[in-house]
Motif scaffolding. Structure first.
Motif, PDB file in Angstrom:
ATOM      1  N   ARG A 321     -16.330-130.805 -22.817  1.00 36.96           N
ATOM      2  CA  ARG A 321     -15.817-131.658 -21.745  1.00 36.96           C
ATOM      3  C   ARG A 321     -14.411-131.254 -21.291  1.00 36.96           C
ATOM      4  N   HIS A 322     -14.154-129.978 -21.361  1.00 33.46           N
ATOM      5  CA  HIS A 322     -12.946-129.446 -20.754  1.00 33.46           C
ATOM      6  C   HIS A 322     -13.209-129.040 -19.306  1.00 33.46           C
ATOM      7  N   ALA A 323     -14.486-128.949 -18.942  1.00 30.17           N
ATOM      8  CA  ALA A 323     -14.850-128.424 -17.628  1.00 30.17           C
ATOM      9  C   ALA A 323     -16.061-129.159 -17.086  1.00 30.17           C
ATOM     10  N   ASP A 324     -16.174-129.116 -15.794  1.00 33.64           N
ATOM     11  CA  ASP A 324     -17.316-129.667 -15.081  1.00 33.64           C
ATOM     12  C   ASP A 324     -18.528-128.759 -15.283  1.00 33.64           C
ATOM     13  N   ALA A 325     -19.695-129.361 -15.437  1.00 35.39           N
ATOM     14  CA  ALA A 325     -20.914-128.577 -15.644  1.00 35.39           C
ATOM     15  C   ALA A 325     -21.233-127.660 -14.469  1.00 35.39           C
ATOM     16  N   VAL A 326     -20.621-127.911 -13.317  1.00 36.06           N
ATOM     17  CA  VAL A 326     -20.897-127.067 -12.162  1.00 36.06           C
ATOM     18  C   VAL A 326     -20.446-125.626 -12.399  1.00 36.06           C
ATOM     19  N   ILE A 327     -19.515-125.392 -13.330  1.00 37.88           N
ATOM     20  CA  ILE A 327     -19.084-124.010 -13.560  1.00 37.88           C
ATOM     21  C   ILE A 327     -20.217-123.159 -14.120  1.00 37.88           C
ATOM     22  N   LEU A 328     -21.238-123.796 -14.689  1.00 37.68           N
ATOM     23  CA  LEU A 328     -22.368-123.012 -15.194  1.00 37.68           C
ATOM     24  C   LEU A 328     -23.127-122.324 -14.068  1.00 37.68           C
ATOM     25  N   ASP A 329     -22.991-122.841 -12.855  1.00 34.14           N
ATOM     26  CA  ASP A 329     -23.625-122.168 -11.721  1.00 34.14           C
ATOM     27  C   ASP A 329     -23.020-120.783 -11.494  1.00 34.14           C
ATOM     28  N   SER A 330     -21.740-120.617 -11.888  1.00 34.71           N
ATOM     29  CA  SER A 330     -21.108-119.309 -11.716  1.00 34.71           C
ATOM     30  C   SER A 330     -21.725-118.257 -12.630  1.00 34.71           C
ATOM     31  N   TYR A 331     -22.356-118.684 -13.718  1.00 33.56           N
ATOM     32  CA  TYR A 331     -23.032-117.732 -14.607  1.00 33.56           C
ATOM     33  C   TYR A 331     -24.118-116.991 -13.845  1.00 33.56           C
ATOM     34  N   GLU A 332     -24.963-117.720 -13.132  1.00 29.92           N
ATOM     35  CA  GLU A 332     -25.996-117.056 -12.337  1.00 29.92           C
ATOM     36  C   GLU A 332     -25.401-116.295 -11.161  1.00 29.92           C
ATOM     37  N   ARG A 333     -24.425-116.893 -10.462  1.00 35.69           N
ATOM     38  CA  ARG A 333     -23.836-116.228  -9.302  1.00 35.69           C
ATOM     39  C   ARG A 333     -23.215-114.886  -9.685  1.00 35.69           C
ATOM     40  N   GLU A 334     -22.628-114.831 -10.868  1.00 37.91           N
ATOM     41  CA  GLU A 334     -21.958-113.604 -11.285  1.00 37.91           C
ATOM     42  C   GLU A 334     -22.914-112.613 -11.939  1.00 37.91           C
TER      43      GLU A 334
END
Length: 567
Positions: A321-334
Motif C-alpha cells: 500500500r505504498h502505491a496505487d494498483a494502477v501502476i501494475l498496468d505499466s508492467y504490461e505497457r513496458e
C-alpha cells in the motif's frame, strides 16, 4: 509471521518465478512459491545469460557465483557455406559498453540451482515441489486458489495476488481467460552430448546451415556440447535414432565432428505467441506464460527474467500500500513491447539461419545491412531494450543529451581504489537519485540537500539520494601524490557536503560524465529499482523529481482497495 492469506502466490519455480520471489522477498513481501514438477530439473532447454541479465544479477548480489559456474562466449559465427572462414559474419559482443561484454553459457538446470541456492541462503525459501494449482477464482479483492499437495489432497487459500510463471501452458493464464495467440514457425531438436573431432572455435556459438538444414553447436561448461538441429520436414528432428539423425545432418553440412552417446535429447515446436494482456484483476502472468518465441539468439529466458525484475518492485509497492494498483498496468505497457521486440529479433536471426527453401547466398544480405552487427548485439544482449515510448515524465523539461527516461541506466566506474561503480550505488530495493553537480558545485550541492530532504518527506524510505562529485577538482586543488592525504581531502569534501559516507561518492574517472553526457550545468538522474532511467533533468528543474515519483507512490484509497487496473 505471515499467514497464507498475506502471501503472494507464485505459480512456477523456473527462472521467472525464482526472480520474482527474490524481488518480493527483498522488499519484505511474503510469498508462496509452488511448482508441480516432481523436483528440480536435471535437464535443460535454455543455456544463455546475456549482459543485461548479468547486470540484474550483479544488482541482486549473485553475479559472482554465476561467474564461477558459467562459460564465457564472445558471440556468434554464421557459417555461410559459400564463404571462406575469415569472411564469415559474426556478432561479437566484446564491444558492448557493460561490465559483461560477452554472454554466458550454462545449463538451465545448473543455473536454476544457483538461483534456488541464493534464494534459500538469503530468505530461507524453497519451491514447494509436487504442489499443483488446480483452481483459481477471483473473489472481490482476493484470489481463491485450490492447490493439490504432494499427498494428493487439496487445500484452498485466499491470496491478495497470484502470478503465473508457469510456462506456455500456464494454468493461471487460462484461469484468467487471457488469450495467447500465435503460430508455429518451425520444429527443432536439441541434444547435450560429447563430441570428438571438433575443428571449429569452441568458444563461439557456431551456426551451420544450407538451404534445407540447420545446426547450431557450442561448448557448455563441463564435458558436454549443446547442439540444436532443425529442418522443415521433421524427418531428422523426430527421428527414432536421434544420435544417427544428428550425425547425418552434421555430415551433410560438412561440420566434421563425431557425435557421442547423448546425455539428453528433446524435440519441440518453435512457436511465436504473445498474450493479449499480462493482467486480469489480481491475476498476473510473467515470462513464458506471457510470450514465447524462436530460441534464435538465446533471448527467451533472459526476457522472461527481466519481466519478473520489472514486475517485482511494482507489485511489492502495491501490496504494501505504498502505491496505487494502477501502476501494475505499466508492467504490461513496458514489457509487452519488449516481448514483441524479442520475437522480431529472434525471427530476424531465424531468417538468416533457418530460412529454409532459400539458398544461403540469398540470405547473406541480412548480415550486410549497415549497422546489422551493432543493432543485433545491443538488442539480443538486452542493452537496447527500453520503455521510452510508454514512460510518463513531467512536461516542459529541457531536452538533454545522454540516456533518456525509459532507457537502461549505464554503469560507470567512479573510484579505482577501493573500487566503486554507479551500479554499486544503485544496489538497493528502491529508487536512486544521483546528484551530479556541474560548474556551480557548491550551490548545486546545497540544492541537492534540499531535493533529498523533500523526497524523504514526501516518499519516506523510497528514494536513496547520492552525491557524486568530481574528485578531480579536489585532486587539482591538493596535488599531493600521497593517496592517504588525497583520501582525507575527499573525506573532508564528503563531510562538508552534508551527505554521509554511504551517500557521497567521489568521481575520479569522469566515466559518469561521459556515459550520461553531463555538461557543466550538472544533472539530477533518477534511476528506477530495475536499473532504468526514470527521469533526467538539470538541477534547477528539481521539482520534476517529486512530481515524477508521485505517479508511482500516489495512492488514492479507492484504487488501492479495488486494484482492478486497466481492462
Amino acid at each position: 509471521m505471515s499467514t497464507q492469506q498475506d502471501r503472494i502466490l507464485i505459480v512456477g519455480g523456473g527462472p521467472s518465478g525464482l526472480i520474482l520471489a527474490h524481488e518480493l522477498l527483498r522488499r519484505n513481501v511474503a510469498v508462496r512459491l509452488i511448482e508441480k514438477r516432481q523436483g528440480p530439473s536435471h535437464t535443460t532447454r535454455a543455456m544463455t545469460i546475456h549482459a543485461r541479465s548479468m547486470e540484474m544479477f550483479e544488482h541482486m548480489g549473485l553475479a559472482h557465483r554465476l561467474e564461477e559456474v558459467c562459460l564465457e562466449c564472445p558471440g556468434n559465427i554464421y557459417h555461410f557455406p559459400h564463404l571462406e572462414e575469415d569472411r564469415q559474419p559474426r556478432t561479437d559482443y566484446r564491444v558492448l559498453p557493460t561490465r559483461f561484454p560477452f554472454y554466458y553459457k550454462i545449463n538451465q538446470n545448473d543455473f536454476e540451482q544457483v538461483l534456488r541456492e541464493h534464494l534459500f541462503a538469503q530468505y530461507s525459501l524453497r519451491p514447494e515441489y509436487r504442489t499443483e494449482l488446480t483452481g483459481l477464482e477471483q473473489i472481490g479483492e482476493r484470489v481463491l486458489a485450490t492447490v493439490k499437495r504432494p499427498d494428493g489432497t487439496e487445500e484452498q487459500h485466499e491470496h491478495p495476488w497470484v502470478v503465473g510463471c508457469d510456462g506456455v501452458r500456464s494454468f493461471v493464464r487460462q484461469a484468467a481467460g487471457i488469450e495467447f495467440a500465435g503460430e508455429q514457425v518451425a520444429v527443432m531438436a536439441m541434444m547435450d552430448v560429447e563430441l570428438t573431432n571438433v575443428t571449429f572455435d569452441d568458444r563461439w556459438m557456431n551456426y551451420f546451415f544450407d538451404k534445407e538444414l540447420f545446426m547450431n553447436c557450442t561448448k557448455l561448461p563441463g564435458k558436454y556440447w549443446r547442439i540444436y538441429m532443425s529442418e522443415p520436414t521433421g524427418e531428422y528432428v523426430n527421428a527414432v535414432d536421434p544420435r544417427r539423425a544428428f550425425q547425418e545432418v552434421a555430415d551433410r553440412l560438412g561440420i566434421g565432428f563425431r557425435v557421442g552417446q547423448p546425455e539428453w535429447v528433446t524435440a519441440w515446436e518453435i512457436r511465436n505467441n504473445i498474450a493479449e494482456r499480462y493482467r486480469r484483476d489480481r491475476m498476473l502472468i510473467c515470462g513464458d506464460a506471457s510470450h514465447v518465441h524462436s530460441p534464435s539468439g538465446g533471448q527467451g529466458m533472459n526476457g522472461c527474467m527481466q519481466d519478473a525484475f520489472n514486475l517485482g518492485w511494482k507489485l511489492a509497492a502495491v501490496h504494501q500500500r505504498h502505491a496505487d494498483a494502477v501502476i501494475l498496468d505499466s508492467y504490461e505497457r513496458e514489457r509487452k513491447p519488449i516481448g514483441e521486440q524479442i520475437s522480431e529479433g529472434a525471427m530476424a536471426t531465424h531468417e538468416i539461419v533457418m530460412g529454409f527453401g532459400v539458398e544461403p547466398e540469398e540470405r547473406l544480405h541480412y548480415t550486410q545491412e549497415p549497422g546489422w552487427e551493432e543493432r543485433t548485439i545491443r538488442l539480443v544482449s538486452g542493452l537496447s531494450h527500453n520503455y521510452r515510448e510508454v514512460v510518463d515524465v513531467p512536461a516542459g523539461l529541457r531536452q538533454l543529451a545522454g540516456p533518456r527516461a525509459g532507457e537502461r541506466a549505464p554503469d560507470a566506474l567512479l573510484l579505482r581504489e577501493p573500487r566503486k561503480r554507479v551500479y554499486d550505488v544503485l544496489r538497493h530495493p528502491g529508487f536512486t537519485l544521483l546528484i551530479v553537480p556541474g560548474a556551480d558545485a557548491e550551490a548545486q550541492i546545497a540544492l541537492g540537500r534540499t531535493v533529498r530532504d523533500e523526497l524523504e518527506r514526501r516518499f519516506p524510505g523510497r528514494v536513496s539520494s547520492c552525491l557524486i562529485r568530481d574528485a578531480r577538482q579536489t585532486q587539482a586543488a591538493h596535488p599531493d601524490p600521497d593517496r592517504a592525504v588525497l583520501a582525507r581531502n575527499l573525506g573532508a569534501d564528503r563531510a562538508e557536503s552534508g551527505f554521509d559516507f554511504d551517500h557521497a561518492v567521489p568521481d575520479e574517472t569522469g566515466e559518469i560524465l561521459e556515459r550520461y553526457a553531463i555538461g557543466t550545468e550538472g544533472r539530477l538522474i533518477l534511476v528506477r529499482p530495475d536499473l532504468y532511467v526514470g527521469l533526467v533533468c538539470v538541477p534547477e528543474e528539481w521539482r520534476a523529481v517529486p512530481d515524477y515519483l508521485a505517479q508511482w507512490f500516489g495512492r488514492p484509497e479507492s484504487s488501492v482497495a479495488g486494484g482492478t487496473g486497466r481492462q
